[in-house]
Motif scaffolding. Structure first.
Motif, PDB file in Angstrom:
ATOM      1  N   ARG A  27     -20.942  -9.184 -14.924  1.00 34.57           N
ATOM      2  CA  ARG A  27     -21.596 -10.249 -15.687  1.00 34.57           C
ATOM      3  C   ARG A  27     -23.056  -9.910 -15.976  1.00 34.57           C
ATOM      4  O   ARG A  27     -23.950 -10.730 -15.796  1.00 34.57           O
ATOM      5  N   SER A  52     -16.511 -11.849 -18.681  1.00 36.35           N
ATOM      6  CA  SER A  52     -16.377 -11.939 -17.224  1.00 36.35           C
ATOM      7  C   SER A  52     -15.299 -10.938 -16.812  1.00 36.35           C
ATOM      8  O   SER A  52     -14.824 -10.160 -17.632  1.00 36.35           O
ATOM      9  N   GLU A  53     -14.887 -10.984 -15.540  1.00 35.01           N
ATOM     10  CA  GLU A  53     -13.804 -10.095 -15.116  1.00 35.01           C
ATOM     11  C   GLU A  53     -12.472 -10.500 -15.763  1.00 35.01           C
ATOM     12  O   GLU A  53     -11.543  -9.706 -15.828  1.00 35.01           O
ATOM     13  N   LEU A  54     -12.386 -11.723 -16.305  1.00 35.35           N
ATOM     14  CA  LEU A  54     -11.147 -12.223 -16.901  1.00 35.35           C
ATOM     15  C   LEU A  54     -11.033 -11.944 -18.394  1.00 35.35           C
ATOM     16  O   LEU A  54      -9.937 -11.749 -18.907  1.00 35.35           O
ATOM     17  N   CYS A  55     -12.166 -12.017 -19.127  1.00 32.29           N
ATOM     18  CA  CYS A  55     -12.077 -11.962 -20.584  1.00 32.29           C
ATOM     19  C   CYS A  55     -13.414 -11.590 -21.216  1.00 32.29           C
ATOM     20  O   CYS A  55     -14.454 -11.587 -20.548  1.00 32.29           O
ATOM     21  N   ARG A  81     -18.138 -19.359 -23.179  1.00 33.89           N
ATOM     22  CA  ARG A  81     -17.958 -19.564 -21.744  1.00 33.89           C
ATOM     23  C   ARG A  81     -16.765 -20.481 -21.457  1.00 33.89           C
ATOM     24  O   ARG A  81     -16.060 -20.301 -20.459  1.00 33.89           O
ATOM     25  N   ALA A 124     -13.455 -18.693 -20.969  1.00 37.57           N
ATOM     26  CA  ALA A 124     -13.334 -18.143 -19.616  1.00 37.57           C
ATOM     27  C   ALA A 124     -13.110 -19.255 -18.588  1.00 37.57           C
ATOM     28  O   ALA A 124     -12.314 -19.107 -17.654  1.00 37.57           O
ATOM     29  N   ALA A 125     -13.813 -20.389 -18.775  1.00 37.09           N
ATOM     30  CA  ALA A 125     -13.729 -21.483 -17.797  1.00 37.09           C
ATOM     31  C   ALA A 125     -12.325 -22.077 -17.721  1.00 37.09           C
ATOM     32  O   ALA A 125     -11.809 -22.321 -16.628  1.00 37.09           O
ATOM     33  N   GLU A 184     -10.140 -19.724 -15.963  1.00 40.42           N
ATOM     34  CA  GLU A 184     -10.472 -19.682 -14.540  1.00 40.42           C
ATOM     35  C   GLU A 184     -10.027 -20.952 -13.806  1.00 40.42           C
ATOM     36  O   GLU A 184      -9.428 -20.892 -12.739  1.00 40.42           O
ATOM     37  N   TYR A 185     -10.338 -22.110 -14.397  1.00 40.92           N
ATOM     38  CA  TYR A 185     -10.146 -23.380 -13.678  1.00 40.92           C
ATOM     39  C   TYR A 185      -8.852 -24.098 -14.023  1.00 40.92           C
ATOM     40  O   TYR A 185      -8.339 -24.867 -13.219  1.00 40.92           O
ATOM     41  N   SER A 216      -8.425 -10.179 -22.881  1.00 39.75           N
ATOM     42  CA  SER A 216      -8.323 -10.457 -21.447  1.00 39.75           C
ATOM     43  C   SER A 216      -8.200  -9.158 -20.667  1.00 39.75           C
ATOM     44  O   SER A 216      -7.897  -8.106 -21.237  1.00 39.75           O
TER      45      SER A 216
END
Length: 328
Positions: free
Chosen positions: A90, A240-243, A261, A264-265, A268-269, A297
């Motif tokens: 990041r 991020s590490e995801l996308c 963001r 990604a959120a 993640e969530y 991703s």
């Protein structure tokens, strides 16, 4: 890991009357940029290096609104902005108000790699550029005949224009906005014509590392000192590490939505998959704003979404899939 994937965009919100030859030019540029990225990824280049490489190519061609061919401010000058983000740790870098830097995306990369900061703007960004020895050019390099003409139109309409391809022939002011069924307000204030324009690239490499970058000249006839979503981490750009995500469209709406963001959120969530996450934020986060985005991703997936007439975009994956498109 699902192998590498790459997506590029050249702006969302396209005039439906855009001439066929201009559509073809845009597709050719997107294809060239995709092929450049694919070659680098096949040579095991890192995601962050490929993002910078591809966005530099987009900035160097005056077709889209970034680098050469940037939109002009109310004073007829160019103020460019860009950001880049490496999802693995990041790390990010951003610049705004750049007037002489040939490739703002590379200056953003240097802010990330060579400064203690994440974001530099205006005279400070210019000083840093000189210190780092990046290629500088006169402001005139960025100013095209198309954009000088478009600024004149914008001033006559007392309006902010997002793109030199608007308005449609024979339409001006509110007639143009009506003709293409697009909004006439931004942040609650009236505008006459809307067609957002930015360039961006997102990449996941063979190691599953995601990165994103976005670059723009902003709005035609914008106030001097206006900053849009493109250099704002979490709004126009996020990784991020995801996308990795790059947005384009009505900057003020993208900023309010923290659009990049939020992709990604919700992954993640909420545990959403990439395309589900893209669809969710486009549908639920933009209020009355118009925008689009591209995303990759860590699994090697690629996705895009927009809620306006079209988005200049190209996507490719390691398994051989490749598509360059403008409309739905």
């Amino acid at each position: 890991m699902g192998g590498w994937a790459i997506a590029v965009h050249g702006g969302a919100g396209v005039d439906p009357n855009l001439p066929a030859e201009r559509q073809e030019e845009a597709k050719q540029l997107l294809t060239r940029c995709l092929n450049l990225g694919i070659s680098a990824l096949e040579s095991n280049a890192s995601a962050i290096d490929v993002v910078e490489l591809v966005v530099r190519e987009l900035e160097t061609d005056p077709l889209f609104n970034s680098g050469r061919g940037s939109a002009l401010t109310e004073k007829g000058t160019v103020e460019m902005e860009a950001s880049i983000m490496d999802g693995t740790r990041r790390r990010c870098g951003a610049v705004s108000g750049v007037t002489t830097v040939k490739n703002p995306i590379s200056l953003a990369r240097l802010v990330m790699d060579k400064s203690p900061h994440s974001y530099l703007a205006f005279s400070g960004a210019e000083a840093f550029a000189r210190q780092q020895g990046v290629e500088l050019v006169e402001n005139e390099y960025f100013i095209t005949e198309d954009n000088v003409g478009m600024l004149k139109l914008a001033k006559e309409a007392n309006s902010i224009l997002f793109d030199y391809r608007i308005p449609p022939v024979g339409c001006a002011g509110e007639a143009a906005a009506t003709a293409i069924d697009l909004p006439t307000k931004m942040n609650g204030l009236p505008i006459s014509v809307y067609s957002p324009e930015t360039v961006g690239c997102v990449v996941v490499d063979r190691e599953g590392r995601c990165a994103a970058g976005t670059s723009t000249g902003g709005l035609m006839n914008k106030m001097v000192g206006r900053i849009g979503d493109s250099p704002l981490i979490g709004a126009g750009t996020y990784a991020s590490e995801l996308c990795g995500v790059s947005c384009t469209g009505e900057g003020e709406a993208i900023i309010r939505a923290t659009l990049a963001r939020d992709v990604a959120a919700v992954m993640e969530y909420k545990g959403l998959e990439l395309q589900e996450a893209v669809d969710y934020v486009i549908k639920n986060r933009l209020d009355e704003g118009f925008a689009g985005l591209i995303a990759v991703s860590d699994k090697g997936e690629v996705a895009c979404g927009f809620n306006c007439n079209g988005m200049f975009r190209g996507i490719a994956t390691e398994d051989g899939f490749m598509e360059v498109a403008i409309w739905e």
